[in-house]
Motif scaffolding. Structure first.
Motif, PDB file in Angstrom:
ATOM      1  N   GLU A  88      27.902  38.768  40.591  1.00  0.00           N
ATOM      2  CA  GLU A  88      29.088  38.608  40.066  1.00  0.00           C
ATOM      3  C   GLU A  88      29.353  39.022  38.794  1.00  0.00           C
ATOM      4  OE1 GLU A  88      30.731  34.179  40.008  1.00  0.00           O
ATOM      5  OE2 GLU A  88      29.675  34.572  42.068  1.00  0.00           O
ATOM      6  N   HIS A  90      31.029  38.973  35.082  1.00  0.00           N
ATOM      7  CA  HIS A  90      31.405  37.996  34.215  1.00  0.00           C
ATOM      8  C   HIS A  90      32.912  37.650  34.090  1.00  0.00           C
ATOM      9  CE1 HIS A  90      32.207  36.369  29.913  1.00  0.00           C
ATOM     10  NE2 HIS A  90      30.578  35.948  30.092  1.00  0.00           N
ATOM     11  N   PRO A  91      33.406  36.603  33.693  1.00  0.00           N
ATOM     12  CA  PRO A  91      34.760  36.364  33.776  1.00  0.00           C
ATOM     13  C   PRO A  91      35.526  37.496  32.786  1.00  0.00           C
ATOM     14  CG  PRO A  91      33.750  34.243  33.430  1.00  0.00           C
ATOM     15  CD  PRO A  91      32.892  35.236  33.450  1.00  0.00           C
ATOM     16  N   GLU A  94      35.835  40.652  34.892  1.00  0.00           N
ATOM     17  CA  GLU A  94      36.586  40.568  35.846  1.00  0.00           C
ATOM     18  C   GLU A  94      38.236  40.447  35.461  1.00  0.00           C
ATOM     19  OE1 GLU A  94      35.470  37.240  38.516  1.00  0.00           O
ATOM     20  OE2 GLU A  94      37.374  37.438  39.430  1.00  0.00           O
ATOM     21  N   ALA A  95      38.362  39.924  34.189  1.00  0.00           N
ATOM     22  CA  ALA A  95      39.815  39.842  33.474  1.00  0.00           C
ATOM     23  C   ALA A  95      40.111  41.322  33.009  1.00  0.00           C
ATOM     24  CB  ALA A  95      39.769  38.770  32.458  1.00  0.00           C
ATOM     25  N   GLU A 153      43.253  36.000  29.755  1.00  0.00           N
ATOM     26  CA  GLU A 153      42.990  35.659  31.175  1.00  0.00           C
ATOM     27  C   GLU A 153      41.505  35.185  31.345  1.00  0.00           C
ATOM     28  OE1 GLU A 153      44.581  36.333  34.307  1.00  0.00           O
ATOM     29  OE2 GLU A 153      42.666  36.637  35.647  1.00  0.00           O
ATOM     30  N   ALA A 154      40.614  35.892  30.911  1.00  0.00           N
ATOM     31  CA  ALA A 154      39.254  35.335  30.968  1.00  0.00           C
ATOM     32  C   ALA A 154      39.120  33.834  30.407  1.00  0.00           C
ATOM     33  CB  ALA A 154      38.270  36.333  30.001  1.00  0.00           C
ATOM     34  N   MET A 157      40.453  31.933  33.285  1.00  0.00           N
ATOM     35  CA  MET A 157      39.352  31.815  34.257  1.00  0.00           C
ATOM     36  C   MET A 157      38.109  30.730  33.909  1.00  0.00           C
ATOM     37  SD  MET A 157      39.467  35.525  35.246  1.00  0.00           S
ATOM     38  CE  MET A 157      37.997  35.712  35.856  1.00  0.00           C
ATOM     39  N   GLN A 158      37.641  30.839  32.639  1.00  0.00           N
ATOM     40  CA  GLN A 158      36.454  30.120  32.349  1.00  0.00           C
ATOM     41  C   GLN A 158      36.815  28.765  32.341  1.00  0.00           C
ATOM     42  OE1 GLN A 158      34.700  31.419  28.502  1.00  0.00           O
ATOM     43  NE2 GLN A 158      32.946  32.809  29.984  1.00  0.00           N
ATOM     44  N   GLU A 161      37.218  27.194  35.736  1.00  0.00           N
ATOM     45  CA  GLU A 161      35.666  27.095  36.270  1.00  0.00           C
ATOM     46  C   GLU A 161      35.045  25.675  35.775  1.00  0.00           C
ATOM     47  OE1 GLU A 161      32.954  30.091  35.508  1.00  0.00           O
ATOM     48  OE2 GLU A 161      34.669  31.797  36.652  1.00  0.00           O
TER      49      GLU A 161
END
Ligand SMILES: Cc1cc2nc3c(=O)[nH]c(=O)nc-3n(C[C@H](O)[C@H](O)[C@H](O)COP(=O)(O)OP(=O)(O)OC[C@H]3O[C@@H](n4cnc5c(N)ncnc54)[C@H](O)[C@@H]3O)c2cc1C
Ligand code: FES
Ligand code: FES
Lengths: 162, 290
Positions: A88, A90-91, A94-95, A153-154, A157-158, A161
């Motif tokens: 996966e 890391h946020p 991904e961002a 954005e990250a 996302m974090q 979560e």
């Protein structure tokens, strides 16, 4: 004690313990790329100006072209390769992907690890805080706007979560 | 790739100083490495031995003792910038540290290393001059103490003796009736400044009893501005007095012309910085500008 031409370092690199003996003059960036084959850490200016070589030393962003490998003995290092959790991203990774926080990608590993460190410190940084934190990373392509949006954005996302 | 070099990381300052004494010019001390490594990379410096002092224990202290803010030689710019102790006792120093270079540089670079290095465009030397910080060192022959106000001689030259290591810098606790401020102009985020001004004032019943004004980056080292200081001393601060003092700072300076700007530009920006620094210093000293 009067100094030696080689040094033996024990370091935790991306959660893996290792011990290696290298010439004393080995730069940290050289150690990572040429000895450990972790080529995600880029070499741009090699004189501490561009931040492409940024890695996390005990969690803090440092420029790996500006340190000796000898200096990480007994410490913990994280490179861009160490940010993923299994398969996966890391946020932050991904961002950057989602928001197009990169063009040529040369600067990206440095920005990604710096940003990951920022989000460890501050859950929801303001734009000026992001700008200030990333001032040591230079990008010649994006104009920075997309990078800042990626970090925001990250952060979102974090927070979702958590 | 770096030139061949030997490396050692002694565990005490005494061992480091002894090695420096033994190797003389063939060895150098490394603390943050933020100035030294680029110099080595660009072959502007060449040594046989690198003495890394980062493994020395108990040198990362930051505390107030007897009205002195004492900072050990392994305290990084980031530590100074984030410390509540510094924010409360010497706000100007915390602000200065927060604006040095960039995050990565501040995470490694040390305050004492910056003082020892004495870069003409370095920020800490200007503040250490204006606040007359005390700089302590240790050499093979023992300890020494220097006054910040006379420590810097320009172009990387200091009072520091050969083979001495800066072990501590201490700054006065600044609170009313004293006030201090530091202002700089940098051409881009993360870059060295083009011009800087530090101001320290003491007030008594809203009269300036003492003033220190020091410019940085425009000349080879921190430069006190005695004419401007005298213009301010003994006066009650007014808008006009602040403006004329700031003009004296700019006009009294002798800037070097380079790619960052012409002499005229640097004088003008210095005036602006001097005015901002003075206004803030007077405010922090508890004064009003009439
Ligand atoms: C990209 C970049 C931007 C920067 N921008 C700024 C800026 O805006 N403002 C600013 O002020 N600085 C700036 N710096 C420099 C930074 O502040 C350095 O940290 C500082 O100048 C030197 O401190 P250091 O601990 O890194 O010293 P080092 O790099 O380890 O050493 C520098 C020199 O000082 C000597 N030295 C170091 N420590 C000691 C000691 N304790 N005793 C005796 N000698 C010692 C060394 O032998 C060497 O000659 C910048 C650096 C970089 C790479
Ligand atoms: S390669 Fe290290 S800062 Fe540019
Ligand atoms: S994406 Fe090309 S340098 Fe940043």
């Amino acid at each position: 004690m009067s100094g030696s031409d080689t040094v033996t370092i024990e370091v935790t690199l991306n959660d893996r313990s290792l011990e290696e003996t290298v010439p004393a003059r080995t730069l940290l960036s050289e150690f990572l790329r040429d000895h450990e084959h972790l080529t995600g850490t880029h070499r741009g200016c090699e004189t501490a100006k561009c931040g492409a070589c940024t890695v996390l030393l005990d969690g803090d962003p440092v420029k790996s072209c500006n340190m000796l490998a000898a200096q990480v003995d007994g410490k913990e290092l994280t490179t861009v390769e160490g940010l993923m959790d299994g398969d996966e991203l890391h946020p932050v990774q991904e961002a950057f992907w989602n928001e197009h926080g990169m063009q040529c990608g040369f600067c990206t590993p440095g920005f990604v690890v710096s940003s990951a460190a920022l989000l460890e410190e501050k859950e929801d940084p303001t734009i000026p805080e992001i700008q200030d934190h990333l001032a040591g990373n230079i990008c010649r392509c994006t104009g920075y706007t997309k990078i800042i949006e990626s970090v925001q954005e990250a952060a979102d996302m974090q927070q979702e979560e958590r | 790739m770096l030139q061949d070099i030997k490396y050692t990381s002694p565990e005490t300052i005494a061992d480091a100083a002894a090695l420096l004494g033994e190797y003389g010019e063939d060895a150098t001390v490394m603390s943050g490495g933020q100035s030294l490594m680029p110099m080595l990379r660009q072959r502007l410096a060449d040594y046989e031995l690198l003495i890394d002092i980062n493994e020395v224990a108990d040198r990362d202290y930051l505390r107030v003792d007897d009205d002195e803010l004492r900072i050990g030689c392994l305290v990084r710019h980031t530590d100074v910038a984030n410390s509540d102790t510094v924010a409360e006792s010497c706000e100007t120093l915390a602000e200065t540290a927060a604006e040095i270079g960039d995050t990565q540089v501040r995470n490694r670079g040390t305050l004492c290393g910056a003082l020892a290095h004495a870069d003409p465009a370095g920020d800490p030397p200007v503040v250490a001059t204006a606040l007359d910080a005390e700089i302590k060192s240790q050499g093979p022959d023992g300890e020494h103490t220097y006054d910040g106000s006379s420590f810097f001689h320009g172009f990387y030259e200091t009072e520091l003796g050969e083979n001495e290591i800066v072990t501590e810098a201490s700054f006065p606790v600044v609170e009313p009736p004293y006030g201090a401020a530091y202002q700089k102009y940098e051409p881009s985020a993360g870059a060295y400044p083009t011009a800087t001004v530090a101001a320290v004032v003491e007030l008594d019943d809203s009269v300036v009893t003492d003033a220190t004004l020091v410019t940085g980056a425009i000349e080879p080292g921190p430069t006190p501005m005695p004419e401007a200081e005298a213009h301010l001393a003994g006066e009650t601060p007014t808008e006009d007095l602040v403006t004329t003092t700031a003009e004296l700072v700019g006009d009294g300076s002798d800037p070097m012309e380079d790619s960052d700007g012409s002499v005229e530009f640097k004088r003008e920006i210095t005036k602006t910085l001097a005015k901002r620094a003075l206004v803030t210093a007077i405010d922090r000293a508890g004064g009003d500008i009439e």
